[in-house]
Enzyme design. Structure first.
Site, PDB file in Angstrom:
ATOM      1  N   HIS A  37       0.838  -1.213   0.000  1.00  0.00           N
ATOM      2  CA  HIS A  37       0.000   0.000   0.000  1.00  0.00           C
ATOM      3  C   HIS A  37       0.868   1.256   0.000  1.00  0.00           C
ATOM      4  O   HIS A  37       0.555   2.244  -0.668  1.00  0.00           O
ATOM      5  CB  HIS A  37      -0.884   0.039   1.259  1.00  0.00           C
ATOM      6  N   SER A 189       0.234  -9.041   0.945  1.00  0.00           N
ATOM      7  CA  SER A 189      -1.224  -9.003   1.055  1.00  0.00           C
ATOM      8  C   SER A 189      -1.582  -8.919   2.526  1.00  0.00           C
ATOM      9  O   SER A 189      -0.902  -9.520   3.367  1.00  0.00           O
ATOM     10  CB  SER A 189      -1.809 -10.287   0.461  1.00  0.00           C
TER      11      SER A 189
END
Ligand code: PAF
Length: 286
Positions: A37, A189
């Site tokens: 991210h 993830s």
């Protein structure tokens, strides 16, 4: 950095940020932020004057029996990470703010939503398209950033943005950012946190087996054989099932029988109940 939970406040804040012609980039997330991210945030930061990160665990993209309740929620830790990345605002609405009582509209993108995760998770991409369409309308960014790890999701969002004219005047670009990987190649993830130590060690087989399948195809092995070998490798390395291991066109997401110019290898497999996905280019000339 402001954390905003109400739409009216978001509109005021974004209007203020935009004053004087500043460009706004949006990074939509469901929180539980990791380096993947933050790479999106950095790409957004390089492309715009202000970055808005949305953190919203979107209930409509989770199917029955999926991990909506268990999905990690850690706003304080996420905020600290985003503060350090010079993010201007976090948009963290409650579900009722996004889907108020009487909410009745759904965005459904045909074609690219079919196959792969679209078949395994019925309704998932309708939920994604709907929430991303709303996020675009709420934040009205100039550009938005998504990870290539969720390649089919990116294809759905691009199709939706073109079809619904969301690309002008506000979102002029939907950017895909290459997958960030752990040292052993496993794609980062939020769901990797569900893995036990043993499962995490075994999960490193997944990208290696995908690379081996692509190398085999490049050396002339037929796709069917290479994909069977890939599945067998995972099943003997601790994965309990394979949802799909398929070659597809990168843009249309249509099934391909053999690797060619624009194909990618897509994989979803389960280990200890956790579903991991990945994709890689499988063009023979790359
Ligand atoms: O990729 C995700 O984290 C989500 O699917 C997204 C794009 C934020 C929509 O909820």
């Amino acid at each position: 950095m402001q954390t905003i939970t109400k739409l009216k406040m978001l509109r005021n804040t974004v209007d203020g940020l935009r004053a004087g012609g500043a460009r706004i980039a949006l990074v939509p997330t469901m929180g539980a932020l990791h380096e993947g991210h933050l790479t999106l945030v950095r790409a957004a930061r390089a492309a715009a004057d202000h970055v808005v990160v949305s953190i919203f665990v979107n209930p409509t993209q989770f199917g029955e029996g999926e991990d909506l309740d268990a999905y990690p929620r850690q706003l304080a830790a996420d905020s600290a990470l985003l503060e350090a990345e010079d993010v201007s605002a976090i948009w963290a609405p409650a579900p009722e703010e996004v889907y108020p009582q009487g909410y009745a509209t759904n965005v459904s993108v045909a074609g690219v939503s079919s196959g792969l995760c679209g078949d395994d998770r019925p309704g998932h991409f309708d939920g994604v398209a709907t929430v991303v369409c709303k996020l675009f309308n709420q934040v009205r960014p100039d550009c938005a950033f998504f990870g290539e790890k969720d390649w089919q999701q990116l294809a759905v969002i691009r199709r939706m943005s073109r079809d619904l004219d969301l690309t002008l005047p506000h979102v002029d670009a939907v950017h895909g950012v290459p997958t960030v990987r752990e040292e052993d190649g496993l794609a980062m993830s939020s769901r990797n946190a569900y893995l036990s130590k043993e499962q995490r060690a075994a999960a490193g087989t997944l990208p290696r087996a995908m690379q081996a399948a692509i190398a085999a195809m490049k050396s002339g092995v037929a796709a069917a054989g290479a994909l069977k070998e890939l599945e067998d490798t995972l099943l003997t390395s601790g994965f309990e099932s394979i949802d799909y291991a398929e070659l597809r066109d990168a843009d249309t997401i249509e099934l391909a029988n053999e690797a060619s110019e624009n194909t990618r290898l897509f994989l979803a497999a389960r280990i200890g109940g956790t579903r991991l996905i990945d994709n890689m280019p499988a063009a023979l000339n790359v």
